[in-house]
Design an enzyme around this catalytic site. Structure first.
Site, PDB file in Angstrom:
ATOM      1  N   ASN A   1       0.070   7.276   9.062  1.00 43.77           N
ATOM      2  CA  ASN A   1      -0.363   6.193   8.166  1.00 43.77           C
ATOM      3  C   ASN A   1      -1.626   5.581   8.777  1.00 43.77           C
ATOM      4  O   ASN A   1      -1.563   4.832   9.746  1.00 43.77           O
ATOM      5  CB  ASN A   1       0.769   5.160   8.076  1.00 43.77           C
ATOM      6  CG  ASN A   1       0.406   3.982   7.189  1.00 43.77           C
ATOM      7  OD1 ASN A   1      -0.718   3.873   6.699  1.00 43.77           O
ATOM      8  ND2 ASN A   1       1.349   3.087   6.990  1.00 43.77           N
TER       9      ASN A   1
ATOM     10  N   ARG B   1       0.559   8.904   4.411  1.00 43.87           N
ATOM     11  CA  ARG B   1       0.642   7.832   3.419  1.00 43.87           C
ATOM     12  C   ARG B   1      -0.761   7.668   2.830  1.00 43.87           C
ATOM     13  O   ARG B   1      -1.736   7.511   3.575  1.00 43.87           O
ATOM     14  CB  ARG B   1       1.063   6.531   4.086  1.00 43.87           C
ATOM     15  CG  ARG B   1       1.104   5.397   3.097  1.00 43.87           C
ATOM     16  CD  ARG B   1       0.953   4.092   3.772  1.00 43.87           C
ATOM     17  NE  ARG B   1       1.012   3.030   2.765  1.00 43.87           N
ATOM     18  CZ  ARG B   1       0.539   1.828   2.974  1.00 43.87           C
ATOM     19  NH1 ARG B   1       0.006   1.515   4.124  1.00 43.87           N
ATOM     20  NH2 ARG B   1       0.603   0.918   2.031  1.00 43.87           N
TER      21      ARG B   1
ATOM     22  N   HIS C   1       3.415  -0.175  -2.911  1.00 40.22           N
ATOM     23  CA  HIS C   1       4.725  -0.148  -2.231  1.00 40.22           C
ATOM     24  C   HIS C   1       5.695   0.802  -2.940  1.00 40.22           C
ATOM     25  O   HIS C   1       6.917   0.654  -2.806  1.00 40.22           O
ATOM     26  CB  HIS C   1       5.398  -1.542  -2.188  1.00 40.22           C
ATOM     27  CG  HIS C   1       4.697  -2.566  -1.351  1.00 40.22           C
ATOM     28  ND1 HIS C   1       4.634  -3.890  -1.722  1.00 40.22           N
ATOM     29  CD2 HIS C   1       4.048  -2.478  -0.185  1.00 40.22           C
ATOM     30  CE1 HIS C   1       3.976  -4.575  -0.813  1.00 40.22           C
ATOM     31  NE2 HIS C   1       3.593  -3.726   0.133  1.00 40.22           N
TER      32      HIS C   1
ATOM     33  N   ARG D   1      -2.394 -13.632   0.577  1.00 44.52           N
ATOM     34  CA  ARG D   1      -2.958 -13.357  -0.763  1.00 44.52           C
ATOM     35  C   ARG D   1      -2.414 -14.340  -1.800  1.00 44.52           C
ATOM     36  O   ARG D   1      -1.237 -14.688  -1.763  1.00 44.52           O
ATOM     37  CB  ARG D   1      -2.594 -11.931  -1.204  1.00 44.52           C
ATOM     38  CG  ARG D   1      -3.211 -10.877  -0.326  1.00 44.52           C
ATOM     39  CD  ARG D   1      -2.813  -9.484  -0.762  1.00 44.52           C
ATOM     40  NE  ARG D   1      -2.641  -8.643   0.406  1.00 44.52           N
ATOM     41  CZ  ARG D   1      -1.888  -7.548   0.455  1.00 44.52           C
ATOM     42  NH1 ARG D   1      -1.242  -7.140  -0.621  1.00 44.52           N
ATOM     43  NH2 ARG D   1      -1.781  -6.861   1.567  1.00 44.52           N
TER      44      ARG D   1
ATOM     45  N   GLU E   1       9.778   3.954   4.620  1.00 38.85           N
ATOM     46  CA  GLU E   1       8.756   4.725   3.916  1.00 38.85           C
ATOM     47  C   GLU E   1       8.429   6.021   4.653  1.00 38.85           C
ATOM     48  O   GLU E   1       8.157   7.047   4.034  1.00 38.85           O
ATOM     49  CB  GLU E   1       7.488   3.865   3.752  1.00 38.85           C
ATOM     50  CG  GLU E   1       7.692   2.739   2.745  1.00 38.85           C
ATOM     51  CD  GLU E   1       6.827   1.517   2.991  1.00 38.85           C
ATOM     52  OE1 GLU E   1       7.067   0.810   3.989  1.00 38.85           O
ATOM     53  OE2 GLU E   1       5.918   1.264   2.186  1.00 38.85           O
TER      54      GLU E   1
END
Ligand code: ADP
Length: 400
Positions: A7, A91, A180, A241, A384
């Site tokens: 990743n 990823r 996600h 965010r 993941e």
């Protein structure tokens, strides 16, 4: 079969080496500060002491080489040679409408990934660098791309289109993509397993609550809506965010504060969320601590976060015509007993309630709703990397 999962971020590489015979992790690690002075690789071989390797790593290619050296090192390595790595799974953040599933990397796929850069200018370039570095260092080893957006490609048009002129979608691909996806896919499938039900009978709301946070409505095994949008900025209030705001605020602030597009982007992505609201931190642990000590803005930030999550849960129950399970995952979802409690307080109308005793759990799979609840609530740690390894295995097993 041994699979390396990679990743790549703009200045970091996370990795895990899986033995797919039993899906065990042989080693994992994190290389940080790529392209900066004082790069650090923290390498964790299974069942052995952690090793910290310092040095200057100027780019991702040098970084991947350092990771391969660590994996094959005579003292802290876990394989004799990199020839033992049968495949690499990457990823990849944005696959736009090109990729609805994981894919074997080919030159054509690389061209399509280049085209997706305009959608994810911060995320996709390091993913591409990582793939190129592996191609260079491990020629002939198959590589697979697993996309954050892929699981959400099943969303119907009425869920993914914005109320903009249709041409904006046709011309620029302006639509909701969602992110996600690998995590929402994994935890929804785990919830079905725990319920001993087939996915096709279930309506599940998955809440991935970490630094970045998103919610998905998973109906009969397919994502039918999700809170992140064209970029990962939309939806919930997050660590730094803003989540969804009235878009008219953007030109307003640009005029009032003389902000450039880059500055407003930075303001919404890096300075907002619970950090901006609390003025304390983007880390929920710090905010929970301050809230306990009576800090009102910290209390307000937590309240706003929980309220937005609760509103999404309610709207996704409406979107699916009901809900059978709600799942909490990622750093905050897996670990914050208080936040899960706060979010679920007020969901009784759906036919569910948290059991305070069962909710006393961190980082492991558990049902936390009261016995006999019509809607089950679960904590399920996401994984993941395992999904990426499994997809890579499946795709590579079909190669002749
Ligand atoms: P990401 O992968 O998006 O960076 P994670 O899924 O690792 O994020 O989640 C990180 C966040 O989880 C941290 O910002 C922290 O606020 C929250 N978190 C982790 N552990 C706890 C805890 N014990 N209590 C409250 N929040 C926690």
């Amino acid at each position: 079969m041994k699979i390396l999962v990679v990743n790549c971020g703009s200045s970091s590489i996370k990795y895990q080496l899986f033995n797919m015979e039993d899906e065990s992790v042989l080693a994992k690690g994190l290389l940080e500060r790529i392209g900066l002075e004082g790069s650090v690789l923290t390498h964790q071989p299974a069942g052995k002491e952690k090793v910290v390797i310092n040095g200057d790593v100027e780019n991702h290619s040098v970084g991947i080489k350092l990771v391969l050296d660590a994996l094959t090192d005579p003292s802290h390595g876990v394989i004799k040679s990199m020839k033992e790595i049968d495949a690499v799974g990457h990823r990849v953040v944005h696959g736009a409408e090109r990729f609805a599933d994981s894919v074997l990397i080919t030159p054509q796929v690389m061209d399509a990934l280049e085209e997706c850069i305009q959608m994810a200018p911060l995320h996709n370039p390091p993913n591409i660098l990582g793939i190129n570095a592996c191609t260079e260092l491990m020629p002939g080893v198959p590589q697979v791309g697993v996309f954050d957006t892929a699981f959400h490609q099943t969303m119907p048009k009425h869920a993914f289109l914005y109320g903009l002129p249709y041409e904006a979608y046709e011309k620029y691909g302006l639509r909701r993509y969602g992110f996600h996806g690998t995590s929402h896919r994994y935890v929804s499938q785990r919830a079905a397993e725990l319920m001993q039900e087939h996915m096709t009978n279930l309506r599940i709301i998955t809440c991935h609550l970490g630094n970045g946070a998103s919610i998905a409505a998973v109906k009969h095994g397919k994502s039918v809506d999700t809170s992140m949008g064209f970029t990962p900025l939309e939806g919930l209030v997050m660590g730094t965010r803003s989540g969804a705001i009235d878009p008219a605020i953007i030109p307003f602030l640009m005029k009032k504060e003389g902000m450039t597009p880059e500055q407003i982007d930075n303001y919404l992505n890096k300075k907002s969320g619970v950090l901006g609201l609390s003025g304390i931190s983007s880390d929920f642990r710090d905010i929970e601590e301050a809230a306990k000590d009576g800090n009102e803005r910290a209390q307000l930030a937590l309240e706003i976060f929980a309220y937005t999550v609760r509103k999404f849960i309610g709207s996704y129950a409406a979107a699916m015509g009901g809900v059978d399970a709600i799942v909490f995952t990622a750093g905050l979802g897996e670990n914050s007993i208080a936040m899960r409690d706060k979010i679920c307080l007020g969901l009784e109308f759906l036919g569910t309630r948290i059991d305070p005793v069962k909710n006393n759990v961190r980082g492991k799979a558990a049902e936390i709703s009261v016995d006999g609840a019509k809607v089950k609530i679960f904590v399920i740690p996401t994984n993941e990397e395992l999904v990426i390894a499994r997809d890579t295995k499946e795709i590579c097993a079909n190669l002749v």
